[in-house]
Scaffold this active site. Sequence first.
Site, short mmCIF file in Angstrom:
data_model
loop_
_atom_site.label_atom_id
_atom_site.label_comp_id
_atom_site.label_asym_id
_atom_site.label_seq_id
_atom_site.Cartn_x
_atom_site.Cartn_y
_atom_site.Cartn_z
N LYS A 52 37.33 36.67 36.08
CA LYS A 52 36.10 36.02 36.55
C LYS A 52 35.10 35.81 35.44
O LYS A 52 34.88 36.68 34.61
CB LYS A 52 35.43 36.91 37.60
CG LYS A 52 36.33 37.22 38.72
CD LYS A 52 35.94 36.51 39.96
CE LYS A 52 37.05 36.66 40.97
NZ LYS A 52 36.85 35.90 42.17
N ASN A 94 32.53 32.56 40.83
CA ASN A 94 33.88 32.35 41.36
C ASN A 94 34.68 31.44 40.42
O ASN A 94 35.68 30.87 40.80
CB ASN A 94 33.80 31.75 42.76
CG ASN A 94 35.12 31.81 43.52
OD1 ASN A 94 36.11 32.37 43.03
ND2 ASN A 94 35.17 31.20 44.69
N ILE A 144 50.28 39.04 51.17
CA ILE A 144 48.81 39.16 51.23
C ILE A 144 48.22 38.25 52.30
O ILE A 144 47.03 38.33 52.61
CB ILE A 144 48.22 38.89 49.83
CG1 ILE A 144 48.86 39.82 48.80
CG2 ILE A 144 46.72 39.08 49.80
CD1 ILE A 144 48.69 41.31 49.08
N ARG A 197 42.25 24.15 40.66
CA ARG A 197 41.94 24.68 41.99
C ARG A 197 40.44 24.67 42.26
O ARG A 197 39.66 25.14 41.44
CB ARG A 197 42.47 26.10 42.13
CG ARG A 197 43.98 26.17 42.07
CD ARG A 197 44.58 25.55 43.29
NE ARG A 197 46.03 25.40 43.15
CZ ARG A 197 46.82 24.96 44.10
NH1 ARG A 197 46.33 24.63 45.29
NH2 ARG A 197 48.11 24.84 43.90
N ASP A 200 40.14 40.86 54.04
CA ASP A 200 40.13 40.61 52.61
C ASP A 200 38.74 40.78 52.03
O ASP A 200 37.78 40.19 52.52
CB ASP A 200 40.59 39.18 52.32
CG ASP A 200 42.07 38.99 52.63
OD1 ASP A 200 42.84 39.93 52.38
OD2 ASP A 200 42.44 37.92 53.14
N GLU A 252 33.55 40.96 42.20
CA GLU A 252 32.87 39.87 41.52
C GLU A 252 31.38 39.83 41.83
O GLU A 252 30.58 39.40 41.00
CB GLU A 252 33.56 38.56 41.90
CG GLU A 252 32.67 37.38 42.09
CD GLU A 252 33.39 36.24 42.79
OE1 GLU A 252 34.60 36.08 42.58
OE2 GLU A 252 32.73 35.52 43.55
N CYS A 285 41.47 40.92 44.64
CA CYS A 285 42.20 40.41 43.49
C CYS A 285 41.37 40.53 42.22
O CYS A 285 40.16 40.67 42.29
CB CYS A 285 42.66 38.98 43.70
SG CYS A 285 41.74 38.04 44.89
N HIS A 287 49.79 33.58 40.44
CA HIS A 287 49.09 32.44 39.83
C HIS A 287 49.97 31.71 38.83
O HIS A 287 49.59 30.68 38.32
CB HIS A 287 47.80 32.91 39.16
CG HIS A 287 46.82 33.45 40.15
ND1 HIS A 287 46.67 34.79 40.40
CD2 HIS A 287 45.99 32.81 41.00
CE1 HIS A 287 45.77 34.96 41.34
NE2 HIS A 287 45.34 33.78 41.73
#
Length: 758
Positions: free
Chosen positions: A116, A121, A435, A519, A603, A609, A647, A698
């Site tokens: 991050k 984000n 997940i 993304r 989640d 973050e 994550c 990823h």
Amino acid sequence: MVTTHSLGFPRIGARRELKFAQEAFWKSQISEEDLQITGADLRRRHWQNQQHLDRVPVGDFSFYDQVLDMTFTLGNLPERVSDTGGSELDRYFRVARGRSGQESACCGVQAGEMTKWFDTNYHYIVPEFQQHTCFQLNANRLIEQITEARAQGHSPKPVIIGPVTYLWLGKAKDESDRLLLLESLLPVYSQLLDLLADHGIEWVQVDEPALVNDLDADWRHAFSLAYHHLKTSAPKLLVTTYFGELRENLQLACELPVAGLHLDAISAPQEVARVVDWLPAHKQLSLGVVNGRNIWRTDLEKTLDWLEPVYEKLGDRLWLAPSCSLLHVPVDLASEETLDPEIRSWLAFAIQKLDELNTLSTALNHGRTAVREQLAESAFAVNSRETSERVHDASVRARIADISPVFGQRQSPYPDRINTQQQKLGLPRFPTTTIGSFPQTRDIRQTRLQFRKGELTEADYNARIREEVRRCITEQEALGLDVLVHGEAERNDMVEYFGEQLDGYAFSQFGWVQSYGSRCVKPPILFGDISRPKAMTVEWIRYAQSLTEKPLKGMLTGPVTILNWSFVRDDQPRRESCLQLALAIGEEVLDLEAAGVGIIQIDEAALREGLPLRQSDWNNYLGWAIDAFRIAANGVRDETQIHTHMCYSEFNDIIEAIARMDADVITIETSRSDMELLDAFRGFQYPNDIGPGVYDIHSPNIPDSEQIRSLMMKAAERIPAERLWVNPDCGLKTRQWEEVLPALRSMVAAARQLRASV
Ligand SMILES: Nc1nc2c(c(=O)[nH]1)N[C@@H](CNc1ccc(C(=O)N[C@@H](CCC(=O)N[C@@H](CCC(=O)N[C@@H](CCC(=O)O)C(=O)O)C(=O)O)C(=O)O)cc1)CN2
Ligand SMILES: [Zn+2]
């Protein structure tokens, strides 16, 4: 006259043109030349969008990530890609995304670690260092884009990441001290700056957001050292800081031997006066006066009230800019046709923010009367938002006032309830699960698009998504997974989906913001008090459970993550909004339980973050954030198993807070760090079950079972085997079925071997 500039512009394109070009290039549907043309078109358009600024940023455009660009500029490619063939762009994407063994005759290449960007984000590719890392200048990209901007009639201000922040963002792969590399890094920066001077560049923006973090003496010293080294270079340097207060680094920042400093006046308003006082008289001060992190219109008059006296003091030394790069906001509000007009009138996206900047500078240069209309419009919008009845809901307030500590308390402690759960669930050791999301295929997205456009009835849409859920269950049963999921096919995004169903939220059509690579996310807009008009997920989960005898895991997004990945209110503390979300998600949890769902995952991917950049602010944040999770999750009976997922989390320093969530099972990212992250859990003796991610979703690389087994063995050195789960790093929505099936097959095979051997 004040100077206006911007620190960076969103590069993805108002219609995500870059995303579609990148993805087409990766699939070999378009050539490198085509991709380059799209890049050049976007740069041209974005400079046009910024043409009223006195200086436009150059070098903020990127085909993947601006930190990776800097890595290339500094010639710091990881050795593993150096002789993998192809063009420079191929190598660039290889660091960004990895390359699977299947894809090339030769061998696979591991992708660079992604993490991050401060508390946003956005994700960057982590620079890799070794004790003997050598840097070598490669300035082609920057120089070409400078030429390009000039040819289009703009006054370019190159943007680079400063040497200290560049080191700060990276990681030494051999445990060496990366600060020691400063000495060999600085000559390359000098060379770069000299070259920019040769190209007639007057100002260079040097991003040093590391300055808003807690820095020890060595890092602080590095700043002085670096800029004393660079002070002889010809272009003037504007050192930019953003995302927070400078605090004890304020004097250091002011005293750096550079020509200008940028301060984020949105996140550090109380430091403006001090910087105005401290900054030596020959330096320019750039103030970030328009919020680059949210989508609310600026209260222009209120801003001018404090800005005018500053301008009186500084005169021509004052520059104005958004608080940070506009990378973190969508491009253009003008595209939005379906937003409620009242709410729309409260908003500003990147282009509108630059208009605001323009209004502010005109007001300073020529007096408020020169922009009377714009100021009146801004005041009207601000007033409309403050007084709107849609923002406040008394019944939500009443429920918040009713919250008591029992809300966050499970009935029994973990050791007791885990037994109850195990008896009920009857899972094998090393239970396998995923997940939550399965591939969001082109087909699903097209279906959703058709439904949105009214080309598909709700009944038809639901039938198609049900088909997808059925397929997902069938595949998981065939794979032999132990705890199944419904696959999240009905969700555009794990946050936006909930935003769309909660009162107090609005959402945009084109409000895309880059999250990593190609993304994007469309953060929903939290504008008012939050409530849940009706159950949001129960029908889908119930349907999925009806298709299988295996336990099905219900899937929700937690309050902290919904908050952190939304555009949130600035008229009340984040804590307040988070508690409202917690009550809404808590209602959903109880509805799922009542529908017979025995496992519920909530989640909290963005919990870490949201952690403030300064450690002294952590306790406050963790206090309310963990409370919010507990309120949402812990109203269930003992036999209901609560999972949570996070994550990219460095857990060492917040492990106690994570333990306080009291989730029965936590699934986390670890695979790119080779299970290193689990050291946190070992040190503290984290009490509950853990599923350390065993492969990196990823990257297109497909793991074999041996790789997974060996990772799990490493995990078992740190966590008792009976508490371990086996799962991927994160959701599978960005992958293809052809990648997911063999990867999960390897995973299930590895779990079976483990059961036999450990
Ligand atoms: N909010 C959020 N933040 C997060 C994550 C996350 O999942 N959500 N995960 C982490 C990593 N970040 C990620 C961010 C985005 C995506 C992602 O997959 N985004 C999708 C968009 C998801 C989406 O909203 N899709 C919509 C709209 C899809 C779309 O593009 N539709 C096309 C038509 C369909 C097509 O032709 O593909 C169109 O509108 O033109 C939908 O499914 O309905 C993408 O960029 O491709 C994944 C991970 C961290 N931060
Ligand atoms: Zn995740």
